[in-house]
Design an enzyme around this catalytic site. Sequence first.
Site, PDB file in Angstrom:
ATOM      1  CG  ASN A 122      -9.453   7.941  -4.370  1.00  0.00           C
ATOM      2  OD1 ASN A 122      -8.699   8.550  -5.126  1.00  0.00           O
ATOM      3  ND2 ASN A 122      -9.670   6.651  -4.482  1.00  0.00           N
ATOM      4  CG  ASP A 124     -14.191   8.159  -3.521  1.00  0.00           C
ATOM      5  OD1 ASP A 124     -13.850   7.578  -2.467  1.00  0.00           O
ATOM      6  OD2 ASP A 124     -13.783   7.813  -4.651  1.00  0.00           O
ATOM      7  CG  HIS A 139      -5.161  14.825  -2.141  1.00  0.00           C
ATOM      8  ND1 HIS A 139      -4.917  14.250  -3.380  1.00  0.00           N
ATOM      9  CD2 HIS A 139      -3.946  15.215  -1.661  1.00  0.00           C
ATOM     10  CE1 HIS A 139      -3.608  14.285  -3.622  1.00  0.00           C
ATOM     11  NE2 HIS A 139      -3.003  14.857  -2.602  1.00  0.00           N
ATOM     12  CB  THR A 209      -2.384   6.852  -7.909  1.00  0.00           C
ATOM     13  OG1 THR A 209      -1.876   8.186  -8.037  1.00  0.00           O
ATOM     14  CG2 THR A 209      -1.298   5.943  -7.380  1.00  0.00           C
TER      15      THR A 209
END
Length: 264
Positions: A122, A124, A139, A209
């Site tokens: 994530n 975020d 990522h 996921t």
Amino acid sequence: MTLPEAATTITRLNVRVQTLPEGIARARHWLAEARRVLVLTGAGCSAESGVPTFRGAGGLWRQFRPETLATPEAFARDPKLVWEWYDWRRQRIAQAQPNPGHYALVELEQRLGDGFALFTQNVDGLHERAGSQRVWRLHGDIWLLRCTGCGRQERNLAAPLPVLPPRCDRCGALFRPGVVWFGEPLPADVLDAAFAAARRAEVCLVLGTSSVVYPAARIPQSALESGARVVEINLEPTELSDRVHLSLRGRTGELLPQIVQGAG
Ligand code: BJW
Ligand code: ZN
């Protein structure tokens, strides 16, 4: 009743082997015994915070699949479109709060200390906002802007961004989001740390996921090969479900607190 050691799958219909409460008890027991735990999280972990997932119900933005937007080619073709997607997501994330699943991982880390490692796909930042410290980003970070001209990175929390696509005020080139797109390498140090943790882990939790994006999806497979007990929590069966020791059907924000609570 004695629970089987491996290959226990709980489906939504409980057609296989055992009930959800028994699965939760089994996972709690494994966690209580473990000193080294690897956690891999995906978009489903943030879904209960109101952050959209990539695939499945509610996973699409307009008519686009992530594979057509999260690529360097898409950005080269239409940077404004790609930035509109990221700007929309940044706004959703800015309004989101960590959920009980995030906080359960904080509690687990506090118990295990250096025996805990959280690898997240994530972008975020909700794990960090909940208080997790041993977090590795596979990522990238949606709040980072990286200049495609001079390479400068800046943290920018504006949501919405005033101008799309944003440009570097030093060199005038386009900024891109500081994330990893398809066809781009993941940060080598993070990936090395993930596979090292997979080799050491006694328990590996795979949370929210779809396990279709590589190389992240290879991390639990590596943990399995090294002898870890692998527990998946997901609303749906995934590519991984048939291979893990325990696959629990449900929300991370509901199941994870029950598994972590009283596990040590
Ligand atoms: C809940 C829930 C609730 C919902 N509770 N559950 C090997 C084999 C095949 C292909 C490849 C391979 N190696 C590489 C590839 C190619 C490619 C790839 O994997 N393609 C596949 C799609 C086929 N991989 C790459 O290109 C990677 N790079 C690479 O390998 O580089 C090699 C290289 C080396 C040297 C030089 C050059 C290159 C890069 C992959 C980057 C992925 N990027 C994205 C975007 C990141 C930025 C952004 O956020 O915009 O990452 S794509 C998107 O998918 C994002 C996610 O992190 C990633 C994974 O998605 P995730 O988290 O699993 O979400 P969903 O939506 O798929 O699933 C959510 C799940 O939650 C669902 O299952 C729900 O049921 C569940 N759920 N609510 C519990 N409350
Ligand atoms: Zn620049």
